[in-house]
Design a protein around this motif. Structure first.
Motif, PDB file in Angstrom:
ATOM      1  N   ALA A  83      37.732  43.886  39.759  1.00  0.00           N
ATOM      2  CA  ALA A  83      38.860  44.722  38.962  1.00  0.00           C
ATOM      3  C   ALA A  83      39.690  44.333  39.053  1.00  0.00           C
ATOM      4  O   ALA A  83      40.897  44.020  38.670  1.00  0.00           O
ATOM      5  CB  ALA A  83      38.305  46.529  39.477  1.00  0.00           C
ATOM      6  N   LEU A  84      40.470  43.797  40.601  1.00  0.00           N
ATOM      7  CA  LEU A  84      41.169  43.337  40.640  1.00  0.00           C
ATOM      8  C   LEU A  84      41.736  41.898  39.781  1.00  0.00           C
ATOM      9  O   LEU A  84      43.221  41.432  39.530  1.00  0.00           O
ATOM     10  CB  LEU A  84      41.719  43.248  41.963  1.00  0.00           C
ATOM     11  CG  LEU A  84      43.406  43.116  42.366  1.00  0.00           C
ATOM     12  CD1 LEU A  84      43.265  44.558  42.300  1.00  0.00           C
ATOM     13  CD2 LEU A  84      43.637  43.337  43.545  1.00  0.00           C
ATOM     14  N   PHE A  85      40.864  41.231  39.977  1.00  0.00           N
ATOM     15  CA  PHE A  85      40.535  39.728  38.940  1.00  0.00           C
ATOM     16  C   PHE A  85      40.678  40.072  37.904  1.00  0.00           C
ATOM     17  O   PHE A  85      42.045  39.381  37.434  1.00  0.00           O
ATOM     18  CB  PHE A  85      39.498  39.214  39.764  1.00  0.00           C
ATOM     19  CG  PHE A  85      39.063  37.756  38.859  1.00  0.00           C
ATOM     20  CD1 PHE A  85      39.743  37.018  39.592  1.00  0.00           C
ATOM     21  CD2 PHE A  85      38.241  37.711  38.115  1.00  0.00           C
ATOM     22  CE1 PHE A  85      39.802  35.396  38.324  1.00  0.00           C
ATOM     23  CE2 PHE A  85      38.209  35.804  37.359  1.00  0.00           C
ATOM     24  CZ  PHE A  85      38.495  35.351  37.845  1.00  0.00           C
ATOM     25  N   ILE A  86      39.937  40.396  37.017  1.00  0.00           N
ATOM     26  CA  ILE A  86      40.303  41.054  35.743  1.00  0.00           C
ATOM     27  C   ILE A  86      41.784  41.214  35.481  1.00  0.00           C
ATOM     28  O   ILE A  86      42.441  40.347  34.372  1.00  0.00           O
ATOM     29  CB  ILE A  86      39.064  41.788  35.002  1.00  0.00           C
ATOM     30  CG1 ILE A  86      37.546  41.076  35.299  1.00  0.00           C
ATOM     31  CG2 ILE A  86      39.656  41.911  33.694  1.00  0.00           C
ATOM     32  CD1 ILE A  86      37.813  39.775  34.778  1.00  0.00           C
ATOM     33  N   ALA A  87      41.947  42.806  35.832  1.00  0.00           N
ATOM     34  CA  ALA A  87      43.434  42.741  35.883  1.00  0.00           C
ATOM     35  C   ALA A  87      44.184  41.873  36.380  1.00  0.00           C
ATOM     36  O   ALA A  87      45.782  41.742  35.375  1.00  0.00           O
ATOM     37  CB  ALA A  87      43.437  43.709  36.829  1.00  0.00           C
ATOM     38  N   GLN A  88      44.506  40.919  37.045  1.00  0.00           N
ATOM     39  CA  GLN A  88      45.155  39.668  37.411  1.00  0.00           C
ATOM     40  C   GLN A  88      45.076  38.317  35.982  1.00  0.00           C
ATOM     41  O   GLN A  88      46.207  38.379  35.517  1.00  0.00           O
ATOM     42  CB  GLN A  88      45.235  38.876  38.544  1.00  0.00           C
ATOM     43  CG  GLN A  88      45.181  39.449  39.626  1.00  0.00           C
ATOM     44  CD  GLN A  88      44.628  38.896  40.506  1.00  0.00           C
ATOM     45  OE1 GLN A  88      44.312  38.798  40.927  1.00  0.00           O
ATOM     46  NE2 GLN A  88      44.968  39.577  42.189  1.00  0.00           N
ATOM     47  N   MET A  89      44.124  38.362  35.622  1.00  0.00           N
ATOM     48  CA  MET A  89      44.139  37.409  34.605  1.00  0.00           C
ATOM     49  C   MET A  89      44.302  37.804  33.221  1.00  0.00           C
ATOM     50  O   MET A  89      44.770  37.120  31.965  1.00  0.00           O
ATOM     51  CB  MET A  89      42.077  37.473  34.603  1.00  0.00           C
ATOM     52  CG  MET A  89      41.370  36.475  35.340  1.00  0.00           C
ATOM     53  SD  MET A  89      39.918  35.965  34.953  1.00  0.00           S
ATOM     54  CE  MET A  89      40.122  34.614  33.852  1.00  0.00           C
ATOM     55  N   ILE A  90      44.465  39.142  32.770  1.00  0.00           N
ATOM     56  CA  ILE A  90      45.006  40.021  31.710  1.00  0.00           C
ATOM     57  C   ILE A  90      46.675  40.033  32.661  1.00  0.00           C
ATOM     58  O   ILE A  90      47.286  40.714  30.953  1.00  0.00           O
ATOM     59  CB  ILE A  90      44.075  41.183  31.024  1.00  0.00           C
ATOM     60  CG1 ILE A  90      44.436  42.028  31.699  1.00  0.00           C
ATOM     61  CG2 ILE A  90      43.185  40.504  30.860  1.00  0.00           C
ATOM     62  CD1 ILE A  90      43.611  43.427  31.357  1.00  0.00           C
TER      63      ILE A  90
END
Length: 418
Positions: free
Chosen positions: A324-331
């Motif tokens: 969840a944190l990874f995708i949030a950082q990506m976008i």
């Protein structure tokens, strides 16, 4: 009187033979093949590949609709069928809760410190882009697919959604129509079996979702976003190693079993967990290893390996929080402390009873993403590496079961209770 319809020869057409060959390939290999094909098609078609994301969104919409009732049924079934009793039962929930909290904290800490998705530049669809797609027939069809199982039966009143649900459950329950239902437990089992059967159908087309989403992202935004996946994999492996170290330290100071003795005696269970990516299939092997090779009491081994396995999915909870944190950082979306706490809470709840659900990480991830407003359409990006990380986190799940069993057995070796 002879029933002439009962003995019909099965006709094998080239199409059915091709489908059978495709389904015989392990899911992770199908996903890798879909990834490679998606990259090629995305490079060739460029921005025109954006239309290929619609089938992927359809698959994820179905998963999102199925996830809440599936987790609900799994948790109910777990609590109804799990036998909790004896002096060790009072300590079990505390150990399980502590392990899960530590796992999620480790995952969020590593993801916040290293920020593997930062700077990837993945652009979420804007409201303007969504509005321009409103006239697209595929997009209109997608909007009629239910977002939740009970949604079409409530205020939205979409008849097509009702038909989707009716057809799915009608087909899933065809072979169960003569099944006797004598107790509430039987009713929950039938409902859970029907949901899992529908889930198998959705999982079968997950490679299509991976192909479409990957092709769309490559075509419109290039390959830079996928470079961050390598860093993400390394971060997840680091977090899992830290969690494993925590288990071994706890065993060293809270049990008579030495860490080396546990690793030596439980290696068969850990290897099987990694190879099968199923903690449920590994449960009897884990129990036998703890009981016969490590030398734990039968009650301690059973409480951790058999009972705790239904509630203890620390590796999965750790991965969900990091994803969840990874995708949030990506976008470029900053998750607040409150949102990260919601990730913790949702991951903990979703991990209970998830051991018996096929591809549980894929199912529960949709709930975690939805809880904090992350777009679930980017989950296929994670699926490109999930086939490997799934095996790693399953091994940590099993090590967590072993940890609980050793701590329940105490600091002094006792004679087995017959």
């Amino acid at each position: 009187m002879t029933d002439n319809t009962s003995e019909k020869p099965t006709t094998v057409t080239p199409n059915t033979a091709l489908i059978a060959q495709w389904q015989s390939i392990p899911l992770y290999l199908r996903i890798v093949m879909a990834l490679v094909l998606g990259v090629v098609v995305g490079i060739v078609l460029g921005p025109e590949a954006a239309v290929l994301s619609v089938p992927g969104k359809l698959v994820l919409r179905l998963l999102g609709a199925l996830a809440p009732p599936l987790i609900l049924a799994a948790i109910i079934h777990t609590f109804m069928t799990t036998h909790l009793g004896g002096p060790l039962a009072a300590r079990l929930p505390r150990l399980l809760l502590l392990n899960t909290l530590v796992a999620i904290t480790v995952g969020l800490t590593v993801a916040n410190v290293f920020e593997p998705g930062r700077g990837a530049g993945l652009t979420p669809p804007s409201p303007h882009e969504e509005a321009t797609k409103a006239a697209n027939p595929l997009a209109i069809f997608l909007e009629n697919v239910p977002k939740s199982l009970l949604g079409p039966l409530g205020d939205d009143g979409k008849v097509i959604g009702v038909i989707f649900i009716a057809v799915a459950f009608g087909m899933a329950l065809r072979k169960e129509r003569e099944r006797p239902i004598m107790t509430v437990g039987h009713l929950v089992e039938v409902f859970l079996d029907a949901l899992i059967k529908i889930l198998h159908w959705i999982i079968a087309v997950v490679p299509l979702a991976v192909f479409g989403i990957v092709a769309s992202i490559i075509g419109s935004q290039g390959v830079a976003q996928f470079k961050a996946l390598g860093i993400f994999v390394l971060c997840v492996l680091l977090a899992l190693v830290i969690q494993a170290a925590y288990y071994l330290i706890r065993i060293r100071f809270g049990s008579w079993v030495s860490p080396v003795q546990l690793l030596r005696g439980g290696r068969d269970a850990l290897v099987m967990a990694f190879s099968t990516a199923s903690s449920t299939a590994t449960m009897p092997v884990t129990y036998a290893a703890l009981r016969d090779r490590v030398g734990l009491r039968e009650q301690s081994a059973g409480m951790g390996a058999l009972v705790g396995a239904n509630f203890n999915n620390d590796g999965t909870a750790l991965y969900e929080a990091m994803a969840a944190l990874f995708i949030a950082q990506m976008i470029g979306m900053d998750l607040s402390l409150q949102q990260q706490m919601m990730v913790v809470l949702t991951s903990m709840i979703a991990s209970v009873g998830a051991a018996g659900i096929p591809e549980a990480g894929l199912v529960t991830m949709t709930m975690v993403f939805s809880a904090v407003g992350l777009p679930v359409e980017y989950i296929p990006v994670l699926l490109t590496v999930d086939w490997f990380l799934d095996r790693c986190r399953t091994a940590i799940n099993v090590m967590g079961d072993m940890n609980v069993s050793c701590l329940l057995d105490g600091k002094q070796k006792q004679e087995s209770i017959p």
